[in-house]
Scaffold this motif. Structure first.
Motif, PDB file in Angstrom:
ATOM      1  N   ASP A  61       0.785  -1.234   0.000  1.00 35.83           N
ATOM      2  CA  ASP A  61       0.000   0.000   0.000  1.00 35.83           C
ATOM      3  C   ASP A  61       0.820   1.290   0.000  1.00 35.83           C
ATOM      4  OD1 ASP A  61      -2.301  -1.503  -0.162  1.00 35.83           O
ATOM      5  OD2 ASP A  61      -2.691  -1.449   1.994  1.00 35.83           O
ATOM      6  N   VAL A 101      -7.779  -6.486   3.190  1.00 36.58           N
ATOM      7  CA  VAL A 101      -6.679  -5.913   3.958  1.00 36.58           C
ATOM      8  C   VAL A 101      -5.353  -6.565   3.576  1.00 36.58           C
ATOM      9  CG1 VAL A 101      -5.769  -5.510   6.278  1.00 36.58           C
ATOM     10  CG2 VAL A 101      -8.218  -5.303   5.856  1.00 36.58           C
ATOM     11  N   THR A 107      -0.094  -2.482  11.298  1.00 37.94           N
ATOM     12  CA  THR A 107      -1.078  -3.378  11.921  1.00 37.94           C
ATOM     13  C   THR A 107      -2.271  -3.676  11.035  1.00 37.94           C
ATOM     14  OG1 THR A 107      -2.157  -1.504  12.988  1.00 37.94           O
ATOM     15  CG2 THR A 107      -0.455  -2.680  14.264  1.00 37.94           C
ATOM     16  N   MET A 108      -2.196  -3.262   9.791  1.00 35.29           N
ATOM     17  CA  MET A 108      -3.283  -3.547   8.866  1.00 35.29           C
ATOM     18  C   MET A 108      -2.752  -4.409   7.713  1.00 35.29           C
ATOM     19  SD  MET A 108      -6.040  -2.215  10.181  1.00 35.29           S
ATOM     20  CE  MET A 108      -7.146  -2.185   8.806  1.00 35.29           C
ATOM     21  N   GLY A 109      -2.434  -3.786   6.601  1.00 36.17           N
ATOM     22  CA  GLY A 109      -2.011  -4.533   5.418  1.00 36.17           C
ATOM     23  C   GLY A 109      -0.779  -5.375   5.626  1.00 36.17           C
ATOM     24  N   GLU A 160       0.520  -6.608   8.571  1.00 34.13           N
ATOM     25  CA  GLU A 160       0.264  -7.725   9.484  1.00 34.13           C
ATOM     26  C   GLU A 160      -0.669  -8.764   8.871  1.00 34.13           C
ATOM     27  OE1 GLU A 160      -1.367  -8.611  13.985  1.00 34.13           O
ATOM     28  OE2 GLU A 160      -0.488  -6.647  13.550  1.00 34.13           O
ATOM     29  N   SER A 161      -1.704  -8.332   8.187  1.00 34.38           N
ATOM     30  CA  SER A 161      -2.628  -9.271   7.561  1.00 34.38           C
ATOM     31  C   SER A 161      -1.910 -10.115   6.508  1.00 34.38           C
ATOM     32  CB  SER A 161      -3.795  -8.512   6.932  1.00 34.38           C
ATOM     33  OG  SER A 161      -4.708  -9.409   6.349  1.00 34.38           O
ATOM     34  N   GLY A 186       2.778   2.806  11.420  1.00 38.01           N
ATOM     35  CA  GLY A 186       1.396   2.579  11.792  1.00 38.01           C
ATOM     36  C   GLY A 186       0.609   3.855  11.976  1.00 38.01           C
ATOM     37  N   GLU A 191       1.113   1.276  18.503  1.00 35.20           N
ATOM     38  CA  GLU A 191       0.623   0.116  17.736  1.00 35.20           C
ATOM     39  C   GLU A 191       1.762  -0.521  16.952  1.00 35.20           C
ATOM     40  OE1 GLU A 191      -2.342   1.327  14.952  1.00 35.20           O
ATOM     41  OE2 GLU A 191      -3.872   1.655  16.484  1.00 35.20           O
TER      42      GLU A 191
END
Length: 163
Positions: free
Chosen positions: A9, A81, A109-111, A113-114, A135, A140
């Motif tokens: 991203d 995500v 913690t979004m893209g 970590e997923s 982040g 976070e």
């Protein structure tokens, strides 16, 4: 070990968000350096961006950051995500003989970590470039890098790859 760099991203609209502990431009610069190092070693570079599902037109700044994609790179457009669901990324990495994914990008913690969790579930070794991601809040990011990510793989820094 055959590793691929997977950058999540790096899109103008996400780079411009208030991020911590590193701002989006710092992350982009480090990711550019990582990509250059991987390309110089003949290792795959995968660039992932998100399209919002169910909208007629994507918001401004939804493409990759200017000059990020180079010939030979793998590009992936996701609608979730993480980068694996419904994108063919796993198939493409396996075709390239990749067994390790090195992750950077936005946001931690979004893209990132997923994608890491899915990569681990699919049997890939996972490495995280802690200073090439950021982040929505520093705490976070630090929690993920310090507590969560070591359970999935190695946590490193940009300098470990760029010399």
């Amino acid at each position: 070990m055959n590793s691929a760099l997977v950058l999540i991203d790096l899109m103008p609209r996400i780079i411009a968000l208030p991020l911590a502990p590193h701002d989006g431009e710092e992350v982009l610069a480090r990711c550019r350096g990582l990509a250059a190092a991987f390309r110089a070693q003949g290792r795959p570079v995968v660039l992932v961006r998100v399209d919002r599902p169910g909208v007629a037109e994507q918001p401004p700044g939804s493409g990759f950051a200017d000059g990020l994609v180079e010939p030979g790179d793998v590009t992936v457009v996701k609608q979730t995500v993480g980068a694996f669901q419904g994108t063919g990324l796993d198939r493409r990495l396996r075709e390239l003989g990749v067994d390790t994914v090195v992750l950077g990008g936005l946001v931690t913690t979004m893209g990132v970590e997923s994608t890491a969790r899915a990569a681990s579930d699919l049997g890939y070794e996972v490495e995280f470039v802690a200073d090439a991601m950021s982040g929505f809040a520093a705490d976070e990011h630090e929690f993920a890098v310090g507590r969560t990510f070591p359970r999935f793989g190695e946590v490193r820094l940009t300098a470990d790859y760029t010399g």
